[in-house]
Design a protein around this motif. Sequence first.
Motif, PDB file in Angstrom:
ATOM      1  N   LYS A  59     -18.757  11.451  21.219  1.00 48.82           N
ATOM      2  CA  LYS A  59     -18.487  12.641  20.395  1.00 48.82           C
ATOM      3  C   LYS A  59     -17.752  13.733  21.168  1.00 48.82           C
ATOM      4  O   LYS A  59     -16.960  14.483  20.592  1.00 48.82           O
ATOM      5  N   ALA A  65     -16.587  25.524  28.258  1.00 43.64           N
ATOM      6  CA  ALA A  65     -17.569  26.249  29.064  1.00 43.64           C
ATOM      7  C   ALA A  65     -18.765  26.542  28.171  1.00 43.64           C
ATOM      8  O   ALA A  65     -18.627  26.658  26.947  1.00 43.64           O
ATOM      9  N   GLY A 108     -12.752  24.674  28.380  1.00 37.48           N
ATOM     10  CA  GLY A 108     -12.950  24.158  29.735  1.00 37.48           C
ATOM     11  C   GLY A 108     -12.984  22.635  29.778  1.00 37.48           C
ATOM     12  O   GLY A 108     -12.694  22.037  30.821  1.00 37.48           O
ATOM     13  N   GLU A 111      -9.455  21.683  29.972  1.00 39.53           N
ATOM     14  CA  GLU A 111      -8.985  22.098  31.301  1.00 39.53           C
ATOM     15  C   GLU A 111      -9.486  21.144  32.386  1.00 39.53           C
ATOM     16  O   GLU A 111      -8.758  20.811  33.317  1.00 39.53           O
ATOM     17  N   GLU A 131     -10.315  29.269  23.051  1.00 43.58           N
ATOM     18  CA  GLU A 131     -10.941  30.469  23.630  1.00 43.58           C
ATOM     19  C   GLU A 131     -10.621  31.732  22.853  1.00 43.58           C
ATOM     20  O   GLU A 131     -11.439  32.645  22.752  1.00 43.58           O
TER      21      GLU A 131
END
Length: 257
Positions: A59, A65, A108, A111, A131
Motif C-alpha cells: 500500500k 514525513a 518524504g 524524496e 507538502e
Amino acid sequence: MGYENIRVETRGRVGLVTLNRPSALNALNSALIAELNTALGGFEADEKIGCVVLTGSEKAFAAGADIKEMGSLTYMEAYLNDFITSWDQVSRSRKPIIAAVAGYALGGGCELAMMCDFIIAADTAKFGQPEITLGVMPGAGGTQRLTRFVGKSKAMDMCLTGRMMDAEEAERSGLVSRVVPADELLEEAMKAAEKIAGFSLPIAMMTKESVNRSYETTLAEGVRFERRVFHSMFATEDQKEGMSAFVDKRKPQFNNR
Ligand code: CAA
C-alpha cells in the motif's frame, strides 16, 4: 539489533530493508530514520553486501514525513536539531541502492526513493510532493531532486499543486527506471540488485560515484572526473579478470579488488 519500524534481511550479496510501520503507511518518523540509518550503515560496512534494496509495503513505500511527529515543531527546534538532515544517509551511501516502490511514495517518501540510485516502480505506485497542502514545501530534497529527474515544468506542477503522479507518468517523465506488475516488484528489484552485486563492488561504487558527479559539475569537469576514475580501474584485479574472462570466453570471477 532489534528493529521496530523496519525489517532487515540479507539475501546472498543483497541487503534488503523493508519499511515496516503499517499503522502509519510507513510515515517516516525519527525512530524509523534512525533504524534505517543503522541498517544502511551496517550494509555499507559489510564487504559481503554488493547492493541494497529499499522497499515498503503493497500500500505504501512511505506516505511522507510523520505529520503527527513534526506538526508541533518550532522553528528553533527544527533549526537547532537540523531537522531532516539525518535523512540524507541514503544519498551518502557509496554502495548501489535500489528503491522498489509500490503504493504511495509521497512527500518524504518520494524524496527517500529519489535519494536511491534508481527506482523500480510497481504499476500501483503513486508519487507526489503534497507538502503544500500542509502549509510547507518538500524538505528532504524534493524541490531539487524532482526537478533534476522530471524537469522544471513537471516538478513545479507536482510541488505547487500537490497532485500525485501514477507509475506510467513517472516512467514517462524519467522519475522511475521501469514499471513492473505489483506482484513482481520485489522479485524484479532483487534480480536487478543480484545482478549488480554479482559485478565488482569497487567498480560498481566508482560507476555510481561518476554518474552522481554529473549532478554536481559541468560536462567538461564530469568527463574529466570519469576519465580519471576510468584510468584508475586498470589498477584493479577485477578489470584484469573481467577482460581476461571475456577473451577466454568464461564467466568472470570478480573478487572485489
Ligand atoms: N504522517 C503521519 N501519519 C500518516 C501519514 C503521515 N505522513 N500518512 C498517513 N498516516 C496515517 C494516517 O493518519 C492514518 O492513521 P490513523 O489510522 O491513526 O488515522 C493511517 O496512516 C492511514 O492513513 P489514511 O487513513 O489517511 O489512509 P488513506 O488510504 O485514506 O489515505 C494517503 C492514504 C492519501 C497516503 C493519506 O494518508 C495521506 O494523504 N497521507 C499524508 C501524505 C502527505 O501529506 N505526505 C507528506 C508529508 S510532509 C513531508 O513529507 C515533508 C518532507 O518533505 C520531508
